[in-house]
Design an enzyme around this catalytic site. Structure first.
Site, short mmCIF file in Angstrom:
data_model
loop_
_atom_site.label_atom_id
_atom_site.label_comp_id
_atom_site.label_asym_id
_atom_site.label_seq_id
_atom_site.Cartn_x
_atom_site.Cartn_y
_atom_site.Cartn_z
N TYR A 25 32.39 61.60 116.19
CA TYR A 25 33.34 61.36 115.10
C TYR A 25 34.46 62.41 115.14
CZ TYR A 25 35.09 61.62 110.27
OH TYR A 25 35.89 61.68 109.16
N SER A 107 38.93 68.03 102.07
CA SER A 107 39.29 66.61 102.14
C SER A 107 38.76 65.85 100.92
CB SER A 107 38.69 66.00 103.41
OG SER A 107 38.70 64.59 103.36
N GLN A 128 43.04 68.13 99.53
CA GLN A 128 43.76 67.02 100.19
C GLN A 128 43.44 65.72 99.47
OE1 GLN A 128 41.83 64.68 102.49
NE2 GLN A 128 43.61 63.33 102.36
N TYR A 130 43.83 61.49 99.21
CA TYR A 130 44.19 60.16 99.70
C TYR A 130 44.52 59.32 98.47
CZ TYR A 130 42.36 60.75 104.49
OH TYR A 130 42.14 61.14 105.78
N THR A 156 47.97 63.15 101.89
CA THR A 156 47.99 62.52 103.22
C THR A 156 48.50 61.09 103.10
OG1 THR A 156 46.17 63.91 103.92
CG2 THR A 156 46.55 61.91 105.22
N ARG A 165 38.36 53.93 116.14
CA ARG A 165 37.74 54.81 117.14
C ARG A 165 36.50 54.09 117.66
NH1 ARG A 165 39.14 58.17 112.93
NH2 ARG A 165 37.03 58.08 112.17
N LYS A 252 51.42 65.30 104.15
CA LYS A 252 50.82 65.32 105.49
C LYS A 252 50.92 63.96 106.16
CE LYS A 252 46.39 66.57 107.68
NZ LYS A 252 45.74 65.35 108.14
N HIS A 276 47.44 62.88 112.55
CA HIS A 276 46.04 62.80 112.15
C HIS A 276 45.11 63.14 113.34
CE1 HIS A 276 44.14 61.32 108.31
NE2 HIS A 276 43.05 61.49 109.04
N ARG A 279 44.16 60.18 115.64
CA ARG A 279 43.11 59.28 115.16
C ARG A 279 43.68 58.01 114.53
NH1 ARG A 279 38.40 62.31 114.66
NH2 ARG A 279 37.52 61.39 112.78
C1 FMN Z 1 36.68 64.62 112.13
C2 FMN Z 1 38.03 64.59 111.48
C3 FMN Z 1 38.15 64.15 110.17
C4 FMN Z 1 39.41 64.14 109.55
N1 FMN Z 1 39.50 63.78 108.23
C5 FMN Z 1 40.68 63.92 107.58
C6 FMN Z 1 40.76 63.72 106.19
O1 FMN Z 1 39.77 63.43 105.52
N2 FMN Z 1 41.97 63.86 105.61
C7 FMN Z 1 43.10 64.20 106.31
O2 FMN Z 1 44.19 64.31 105.74
N3 FMN Z 1 43.03 64.40 107.64
C8 FMN Z 1 41.86 64.30 108.29
N4 FMN Z 1 41.79 64.57 109.62
C9 FMN Z 1 42.98 65.02 110.34
C10 FMN Z 1 43.10 66.55 110.28
O3 FMN Z 1 43.43 66.97 108.98
C11 FMN Z 1 44.17 67.08 111.23
O4 FMN Z 1 45.36 66.36 111.00
C12 FMN Z 1 43.78 66.95 112.70
O5 FMN Z 1 42.41 67.23 112.87
C13 FMN Z 1 44.61 67.93 113.52
O6 FMN Z 1 44.32 67.78 114.88
P1 FMN Z 1 43.28 68.72 115.68
O7 FMN Z 1 41.91 68.25 115.29
O8 FMN Z 1 43.60 68.45 117.09
O9 FMN Z 1 43.50 70.15 115.24
C14 FMN Z 1 40.55 64.56 110.27
C15 FMN Z 1 40.41 64.98 111.60
C16 FMN Z 1 39.18 65.01 112.19
C17 FMN Z 1 39.05 65.51 113.60
#
Ligand code: FMN
Length: 381
Positions: A25, A107, A128, A130, A156, A165, A252, A276, A279
Site C-alpha cells: 500500500y 491524515s 489534513q 479530505y 487535499t 493501484r 495540497k 499524491h 498515486r
Molecule cells: C501510503 C500513503 C498514504 C497516503 N495517504 C494520504 C492521505 O491520506 N492524505 C493525503 O493528503 N495524502 C496522502 N498521501 C500522499 C502523501 O501525503 C504525499 O503526498 C506523498 O506520499 C509524497 O510522496 P513520497 O511518498 O514520495 O514522499 C499518501 C501517500 C502514501 C504513500
C-alpha cells in the site's frame, strides 16, 4: 541487523517487518507507476555545483513553514492507514516529529484519531482534510482539529476520485486486514507487527468510526467512504473551509500554474505541489518537474511547498533550489516507521538532516534560507 545509513536501508527493513498488504500500500503508485518513478528519477537528473574553500562554520537548517519555526524545512506528509504500518503509527511518528522540531500532519484517513495524537503530544500538529459530501461531518472534523490546537489545516484537493493501484486490489487491502489464509500466513512471518497490533485498540479509522453518522463498523465504513468523496468539490468549498477553519490553510495537490493562481485567490497561506506521491494521475509530471512553473506563477504571492519522491537530504535541497519553501516526506518516514517504529522515524529524520546539512556545505552555503538555483548545474533541471 546491519547498520542503517540511508532511507533505502529503512525501506528494506520495513519490507521484512510489515505485512505485504500494508507494505505494498505504501510502496506503490497508480497504474503503470510512471509518475511514481519519475518523482524519484527526476531528482536524480539534477546536479549540484560543488564549491570549495568557503567558510562552512555555523551552519543552520532552521527556517519557517507558514510562519512556524521548523528545525529543517521538512514536514511529515499526511498518510492514510499509518497505524497499519506499525501499531499506533501516527502517535509514534507525531512524537518523533515533535522531538525533532518539524511538523507532523495527521491524515483524515488515519488509524489514530485527532484526539489520540493530541493526548500523546504537547506541541501543535497539522491536520489534513479530505472534503466529504457530509458537510456537518467536515465541520465537526474542523472543530475537533481546532479543539486539538492544530496549527495548520492541509486541505487535499487531488483525491476526490481514486487512482487505481493494482497491488491494493490484488491484496484485498482493508483495515483491519481480512483474515484470509494468505494474509494469516503472511502475518505469521511478521511477529513484531502482530504483537504490536494485539497490544493496541487502534485498528480502525479513528477520525471516522463513531464520528460519522451510521458508521459504527468496518462494513458500514467502507460503503460510507466510497460514497463520501465529493465529486462536485469546487473553489467555493475551499473558501467555505477557509472560513470555517480561520487559521493557516495549506492546499495540497496542486500541479498546474492555473490552479496555483486559483489557490492564491481562495485565500490559502501555502500550496503543496504534489501528485499524491504518484498515486493518482499516472502520467502526470513529477512534482519536482512541475515545481518551477508554479513557483514562477505564484511564488511571490504565496509560500510554495512540495512533496513527492524525497528520499534524501539531497532531494530536499534540490526542491529548495527550485523555489520550494518547505518539503514533505511520505514514504521515507513510513519506511522508518515500519522498520523500527518511533526510533525508525527519528532515524529517517536524522539521515535526511545530515544529508541536507552536508550537501548544503558542499555547495558552499551555511544557511538553508539562502539556497537557490545557483547551487545547481544549469541544464540539469
Ligand atoms: C501510503 C500513503 C498514504 C497516503 N495517504 C494520504 C492521505 O491520506 N492524505 C493525503 O493528503 N495524502 C496522502 N498521501 C500522499 C502523501 O501525503 C504525499 O503526498 C506523498 O506520499 C509524497 O510522496 P513520497 O511518498 O514520495 O514522499 C499518501 C501517500 C502514501 C504513500
Amino acid at each position: 541487523m546491519s547498520v542503517i545509513t540511508n532511507i533505502e536501508d529503512l525501506r528494506v527493513l520495513a519490507q521484512k517487518r510489515v505485512p505485504r498488504m500494508f507494505y505494498d500500500y505504501a510502496d506503490s503508485g497508480s497504474w503503470t507507476e510512471s509518475t511514481y518513478h519519475a518523482n524519484t528519477s527526476d531528482f536524480a537528473q539534477m546536479k549540484f555545483r560543488q564549491r570549495v574553500a568557503v567558510n562552512m562554520e555555523n551552519r543552520t537548517l532552521k527556517t519557517k513553514m507558514v510562519g512556524q519555526d521548523v528545525h529543517m524545512p521538512v514536514a511529515i506528509a499526511p498518510t492514510g492507514l499509518t497505524g497499519m504500518q506499525h501499531a499506533d503509527g501516527e502517535i509514534l511518528a507525531a512524537r518523533a516529529a515533535e522531538k525533532f522540531g518539524i511538523p507532523f500532519t495527521l491524515s483524515t484517513m488515519s488509524i489514530c484519531s485527532i484526539e489520540d495524537i493530541a493526548a500523546h503530544t504537547s506541541k501543535p500538529f497539522w491536520f489534513q482534510l479530505y472534503v466529504m459530501k457530509d458537510r456537518p461531518f467536515i465541520e465537526r472534523l474542523i472543530e475537533r482539529a481546532k479543539a486539538a490546537k492544530c496549527s495548520a489545516l492541509v486541505l487535499t484537493l487531488d483525491l476526490q476520485i481514486l487512482g487505481q493501484r493494482h497491488k491494493d486490489l490484488k491484496n484485498g487491502l482493508s483495515a483491519p486486514p481480512k483474515l484470509t489464509i494468505a494474509n494469516i500466513l503472511n502475518m505469521m512471518t511478521k511477529p513484531r507487527w502482530c504483537m504490536g497490533m494485539l497490544g493496541t485498540p487502534r485498528r480502525n479509522f479513528g477520525n471516522i468510526v463513531g464520528h460519522a453518522s451510521d458508521v459504527s463498523d468496518m462494513s458500514s465504513l467502507s460503503s460510507w467512504t466510497s460514497q463520501q468523496f465529493d465529486l462536485a468539490l469546487s473553489w467555493k468549498d475551499v473558501e467555505w473551509i477557509k472560513r470555517c477553519w480561520g487559521g493557516k490553510l495549506i492546499i495540497k495537490g496542486i500541479m498546474d500554474a492555473e490552479d496555483a493562481r486559483l489557490a492564491v485567490e481562495s485565500g490559502a497561506d501555502a500550496i503543496i505541489v504534489s501528485n499524491h506521491g504518484g498515486r493518482q494521475l499516472d502520467g502526470a509530471l513529477s512534482s519536482i518537474a512541475a515545481l518551477p512553473s508554479i513557483v514562477a506563477a505564484v511564488g511571490e504571492q504565496i509560500e510554495v511547498h512540495m512533496d513527492g519522491g524525497i528520499r534524501s537530504g539531497q532531494d530536499v535541497i534540490k526542491a529548495l533550489a527550485l523555489g520550494a519553501k518547505g518539503t514533505y516526506i511520505g514514504r521515507s518516514f513510513l519506511y522508518g516507521l515500519g522498520a523500527m517504529g518511533e526510533e525508525g522515524v527519528t532515524k529517517c529524520l536524522k539521515i535526511i538532516e545530515n544529508e541536507l546539512d552536508l550537501t548544503m556545505a558542499f555547495c558552499g552555503l551555511t544557511d538553508v534560507k539562502k539556497v537557490d538555483q545557483h547551487i545547481l548545474i544549469p541544464g540539469t533541471y
